[in-house]
Write an enzyme that holds these catalytic residues in place. Structure first.
Site, PDB file in Angstrom:
ATOM      1  N   GLY A  47       0.751  -1.452  -0.135  1.00  0.00           N
ATOM      2  CA  GLY A  47      -0.250  -0.037  -0.013  1.00  0.00           C
ATOM      3  C   GLY A  47       0.782   1.234  -0.073  1.00  0.00           C
ATOM      4  O   GLY A  47       2.025   1.164   0.206  1.00  0.00           O
ATOM      5  N   ASP A  48       0.162   2.383  -0.330  1.00  0.00           N
ATOM      6  CA  ASP A  48       0.885   3.735  -0.273  1.00  0.00           C
ATOM      7  C   ASP A  48       1.722   3.762  -1.256  1.00  0.00           C
ATOM      8  O   ASP A  48       3.178   4.394  -1.049  1.00  0.00           O
ATOM      9  CB  ASP A  48       1.207   3.849   1.304  1.00  0.00           C
ATOM     10  CG  ASP A  48       0.336   4.000   2.127  1.00  0.00           C
ATOM     11  OD1 ASP A  48      -1.021   4.487   1.815  1.00  0.00           O
ATOM     12  OD2 ASP A  48       0.691   3.434   3.314  1.00  0.00           O
ATOM     13  N   GLY A  75       1.766   5.076  -3.992  1.00  0.00           N
ATOM     14  CA  GLY A  75       1.524   6.378  -4.954  1.00  0.00           C
ATOM     15  C   GLY A  75       0.135   6.087  -5.973  1.00  0.00           C
ATOM     16  O   GLY A  75       0.408   7.018  -7.099  1.00  0.00           O
ATOM     17  N   LYS A  76      -0.357   5.307  -5.616  1.00  0.00           N
ATOM     18  CA  LYS A  76      -1.667   5.075  -6.657  1.00  0.00           C
ATOM     19  C   LYS A  76      -2.454   6.263  -7.057  1.00  0.00           C
ATOM     20  O   LYS A  76      -2.611   6.626  -8.164  1.00  0.00           O
ATOM     21  CB  LYS A  76      -2.331   4.034  -6.048  1.00  0.00           C
ATOM     22  CG  LYS A  76      -1.903   2.386  -5.600  1.00  0.00           C
ATOM     23  CD  LYS A  76      -2.801   1.712  -4.964  1.00  0.00           C
ATOM     24  CE  LYS A  76      -3.174   2.079  -3.550  1.00  0.00           C
ATOM     25  NZ  LYS A  76      -1.864   1.896  -2.551  1.00  0.00           N
ATOM     26  N   GLY A  77      -2.720   6.848  -5.947  1.00  0.00           N
ATOM     27  CA  GLY A  77      -3.636   8.336  -6.148  1.00  0.00           C
ATOM     28  C   GLY A  77      -3.014   9.184  -7.157  1.00  0.00           C
ATOM     29  O   GLY A  77      -3.728   9.643  -8.051  1.00  0.00           O
ATOM     30  N   THR A  91       9.153  11.257  -9.520  1.00  0.00           N
ATOM     31  CA  THR A  91      10.100  11.740  -8.864  1.00  0.00           C
ATOM     32  C   THR A  91       9.723  12.970  -7.836  1.00  0.00           C
ATOM     33  O   THR A  91      10.355  13.793  -7.805  1.00  0.00           O
ATOM     34  CB  THR A  91      11.289  12.387  -9.975  1.00  0.00           C
ATOM     35  OG1 THR A  91      10.385  13.499 -10.615  1.00  0.00           O
ATOM     36  CG2 THR A  91      11.700  11.533 -10.761  1.00  0.00           C
ATOM     37  N   GLY A  92       8.424  13.097  -7.582  1.00  0.00           N
ATOM     38  CA  GLY A  92       8.049  14.184  -6.679  1.00  0.00           C
ATOM     39  C   GLY A  92       6.445  13.914  -6.580  1.00  0.00           C
ATOM     40  O   GLY A  92       5.556  13.205  -7.257  1.00  0.00           O
ATOM     41  N   ARG A  98       5.157   4.865   8.801  1.00  0.00           N
ATOM     42  CA  ARG A  98       5.144   3.702   8.065  1.00  0.00           C
ATOM     43  C   ARG A  98       6.832   2.965   8.353  1.00  0.00           C
ATOM     44  O   ARG A  98       7.629   3.622   8.394  1.00  0.00           O
ATOM     45  CB  ARG A  98       5.160   3.928   6.469  1.00  0.00           C
ATOM     46  CG  ARG A  98       3.966   4.625   6.167  1.00  0.00           C
ATOM     47  CD  ARG A  98       3.650   4.983   4.923  1.00  0.00           C
ATOM     48  NE  ARG A  98       2.317   5.456   4.328  1.00  0.00           N
ATOM     49  CZ  ARG A  98       2.308   6.560   3.346  1.00  0.00           C
ATOM     50  NH1 ARG A  98       3.421   7.051   2.765  1.00  0.00           N
ATOM     51  NH2 ARG A  98       1.144   6.938   3.405  1.00  0.00           N
ATOM     52  N   ARG A 152     -23.391 -12.901   4.318  1.00  0.00           N
ATOM     53  CA  ARG A 152     -24.523 -12.716   3.629  1.00  0.00           C
ATOM     54  C   ARG A 152     -25.711 -12.099   4.553  1.00  0.00           C
ATOM     55  O   ARG A 152     -26.790 -12.132   4.487  1.00  0.00           O
ATOM     56  CB  ARG A 152     -25.317 -13.790   2.947  1.00  0.00           C
ATOM     57  CG  ARG A 152     -24.501 -14.442   1.913  1.00  0.00           C
ATOM     58  CD  ARG A 152     -25.090 -15.825   1.392  1.00  0.00           C
ATOM     59  NE  ARG A 152     -24.704 -16.750   2.438  1.00  0.00           N
ATOM     60  CZ  ARG A 152     -24.597 -18.244   2.566  1.00  0.00           C
ATOM     61  NH1 ARG A 152     -24.894 -18.645   0.956  1.00  0.00           N
ATOM     62  NH2 ARG A 152     -24.232 -18.962   3.476  1.00  0.00           N
ATOM     63  N   GLY A 162      -5.825   5.845   1.936  1.00  0.00           N
ATOM     64  CA  GLY A 162      -5.559   7.439   1.766  1.00  0.00           C
ATOM     65  C   GLY A 162      -4.697   7.618   0.608  1.00  0.00           C
ATOM     66  O   GLY A 162      -3.868   7.065   0.398  1.00  0.00           O
ATOM     67  N   HIS A 163      -5.624   8.228  -0.539  1.00  0.00           N
ATOM     68  CA  HIS A 163      -4.698   8.641  -1.729  1.00  0.00           C
ATOM     69  C   HIS A 163      -4.354   9.920  -1.925  1.00  0.00           C
ATOM     70  O   HIS A 163      -5.423  10.508  -1.952  1.00  0.00           O
ATOM     71  CB  HIS A 163      -5.701   7.942  -2.715  1.00  0.00           C
ATOM     72  CG  HIS A 163      -5.799   6.349  -2.658  1.00  0.00           C
ATOM     73  ND1 HIS A 163      -6.630   5.809  -3.602  1.00  0.00           N
ATOM     74  CD2 HIS A 163      -5.180   5.553  -2.077  1.00  0.00           C
ATOM     75  CE1 HIS A 163      -6.619   4.318  -3.223  1.00  0.00           C
ATOM     76  NE2 HIS A 163      -5.684   4.343  -2.393  1.00  0.00           N
ATOM     77  N   THR A 164      -3.122  10.201  -2.009  1.00  0.00           N
ATOM     78  CA  THR A 164      -3.090  11.649  -2.194  1.00  0.00           C
ATOM     79  C   THR A 164      -2.635  12.004  -3.650  1.00  0.00           C
ATOM     80  O   THR A 164      -1.946  11.745  -4.273  1.00  0.00           O
ATOM     81  CB  THR A 164      -1.513  11.698  -1.137  1.00  0.00           C
ATOM     82  OG1 THR A 164      -1.566  10.998  -0.105  1.00  0.00           O
ATOM     83  CG2 THR A 164      -1.118  13.088  -0.987  1.00  0.00           C
ATOM     84  N   GLN A 209      -4.908  -0.142  -1.152  1.00  0.00           N
ATOM     85  CA  GLN A 209      -3.989  -1.027  -0.573  1.00  0.00           C
ATOM     86  C   GLN A 209      -3.120  -1.519  -1.504  1.00  0.00           C
ATOM     87  O   GLN A 209      -2.546  -0.883  -2.372  1.00  0.00           O
ATOM     88  CB  GLN A 209      -4.901  -2.353   0.176  1.00  0.00           C
ATOM     89  CG  GLN A 209      -5.617  -1.552   1.379  1.00  0.00           C
ATOM     90  CD  GLN A 209      -6.992  -1.258   1.276  1.00  0.00           C
ATOM     91  OE1 GLN A 209      -7.720  -1.730   0.463  1.00  0.00           O
ATOM     92  NE2 GLN A 209      -7.423   0.023   1.619  1.00  0.00           N
TER      93      GLN A 209
END
Ligand code: GDP
Ligand code: IMO
Ligand code: MG
Length: 422
Positions: free
Chosen positions: A13-14, A16-18, A408-409, A306, A144, A41-43, A225
């Site tokens: 997770g984390d 950088g998907k966002g 790169t940022g 982290r 269910r 939490g997607h930044t 995730q």
């Protein structure tokens, strides 16, 4: 040509998907979240301005792009309302862009209480969950007995379901966990008030996806995730409660598997993990502290520090197999700018090829020289120092998956695009 592209985390997770989903949204007409909940939490950073999203798809800042929450997501109505309101204050027309599947299981207040009570009961063996009720909400789904978003369309039916759920969960909370119980009327009233606010966005997401396809539109499928937090393929029991891997993009949205055109794995140039569980390349000394500080490695959801370590090519090879990555995006390369030497785990001792067993594995490292200059914000391959290029090339050859993007940022524009995805 229209394409369906899945974007997901290949570590814990984390990754950088966002940021990457936000960037790639310029190439699509819609973005679909397919699993997880507000544990994510997607930044996103656009021209220096930061937005953190938990439930909303990371394409939401692009005007006119349809953002869908698929059936695989567990939905907290109060959290969703809060998130929408924050963005509306910033001028984002969320309500006209957002569509929510009626099949989403709801995260209810008692799920949060159960999550926290379970963690307390586990003592030393705690998972280190985000405390958002995600595990108990998925448990109800599989059992269910969930209340789903669509159930709120019929208040009488909702009332029956809530009564049944409260009978069961209040019994557990009171008698097994010795915790406080919940009042039926309060939850009933609060939930229906939220329903009035949010139900106008209910939609048949599989049908919308199919309509996009018929029009020749491209879509992004956004994971939450990461691969090793997957309930089946991750470091069980230290995982989240959904499938975070590529197959979930289909089951969690209603996209047919034959229509996935590309799977993009997002990976950091090193490794991080929040919460408990195995982490073969973890650095607990000054090097780990340096990664925390240079990478600002504090969770976007809980603010927890982290855990940090070197890049683990053994784990990543497994991630590439499970997800059938078409390409990789390597993020946070700039965080390694100051290191004299950078290590890559290329094998584990004693021939172990995974870390799923109970015995800890010890990595065997290969060293690469650091580039020792700032690459922060670099946006072209030509401007990267040779040693940074060598690091990327070595990882590419170890994993046998092309690196198609380098970040790169944190800002949208701090990105090198090596091969087109669309
Ligand atoms: P996600 O959950 O995968 O969307 O990732 P998070 O947003 O939780 O964490 C990634 C963090 O790294 C965020 O603070 C991003 O703004 C930041 N970030 C993303 N890419 C880069 C990068 O290339 N360099 C640096 N320095 N920060 C990055
Ligand atoms: P994004 O989408 C990192 C971790 C928690 C814990 C475990 C189970 O931002 O990458 P849960 O609350 O899901 O039952 O917690 O999973 N975890 C994450 N770690 N990034 C996330 O999301 C996470 N979502 C859950 O720390 O170890
Ligand atoms: Mg995150």
């Amino acid at each position: 040509m229209a394409k369906n592209v899945v974007v997901l985390g290949s570590q814990w997770g984390d990754e950088g998907k966002g940021k990457i989903v936000d960037l790639l949204t310029e190439c699509v007409q819609g973005v679909v979240r397919f699993q997880g909940g507000h544990n994510a939490g997607h930044t996103l950073v656009v021209n220096g301005e930061k937005t953190i999203l938990h439930l909303l798809p990371s394409g939401i800042l692009h005007k006119g792009v349809e953002c869908m929450i698929g059936n695989g997501v567990v939905l907290s109505l109060p959290e969703l309302k809060k998130e929408i309101e924050v963005l509306e204050q910033q001028g984002v027309a969320v309500r006209s862009q957002l569509k929510i599947s009626g099949a989403c299981a709801l995260v209810m207040p008692y799920h949060v209480a159960l999550d926290l009570a379970r963690e307390t009961k586990r003592g030393q063996r705690l998972i280190g969950t985000t405390g958002r009720g995600i595990g108990p909400a998925y448990e109800d789904k599989v059992a269910r007995r969930s209340i789903r978003f669509t159930d709120l369309l019929d208040p009488e039916h909702f009332s029956d379901l809530l009564q049944e759920n409260l009978d069961y969960h209040n019994f557990m909370l009171k008698n097994y966990f010795m915790a406080s119980i919940f009042d039926y009327t309060q939850i009933y009233d609060e939930t229906l008030a939220l329903a009035d606010n949010l139900l106008p966005m209910i939609a048949d997401v599989p049908l919308l996806i199919s309509a996009h396809r018929e029009k020749g539109y491209s879509l992004l499928f956004e994971g939450a995730q990461g691969t090793f937090l997957d309930i089946d393929h991750g470091t069980y029991p230290y995982v989240t409660s959904s499938n975070t891997t590529a197959g979930s993009a289909c089951t969690g949205s209603g996209l047919g598997p034959r229509y996935v055109d590309y799977v993009l794995g997002i990976t950091k140039a090193y490794t991080t993990r929040v919460g408990s569980g195995p982490f073969p390349t973890e650095l607990t000394g000054p090097l780990g502290d340096a990664l925390v500080e240079l990478g600002h490695e504090f969770g976007a959801t809980t603010g927890r520090k982290r855990r940090c370590g070197w890049f683990d090519a053994v784990a990543m090879k497994r991630a590439a197999q499970i997800n059938s990555f078409s390409g990789l995006c390597m993020t946070k390369m700039d965080v390694l700018d100051t290191f004299d030497t950078i290590q890559i785990a290329v094998a584990y001792e004693k021939g172990a090829d995974n870390f799923y067993g109970r015995a800890p594995v010890k990595p065997i490292y290969e060293s690469m020289p650091g580039w020792k200059c700032s690459i922060a914000g670099v946006d072209s391959w030509a401007k990267l120092p040779d040693k940074a290029k060598a690091y990327l090339k070595r990882i590419e050859s170890l994993l046998e998956v092309p690196i198609v993007m380098v970040s790169t940022g944190p800002d949208r524009k701090h990105t090198i695009q090596l091969e087109p995805i669309f």
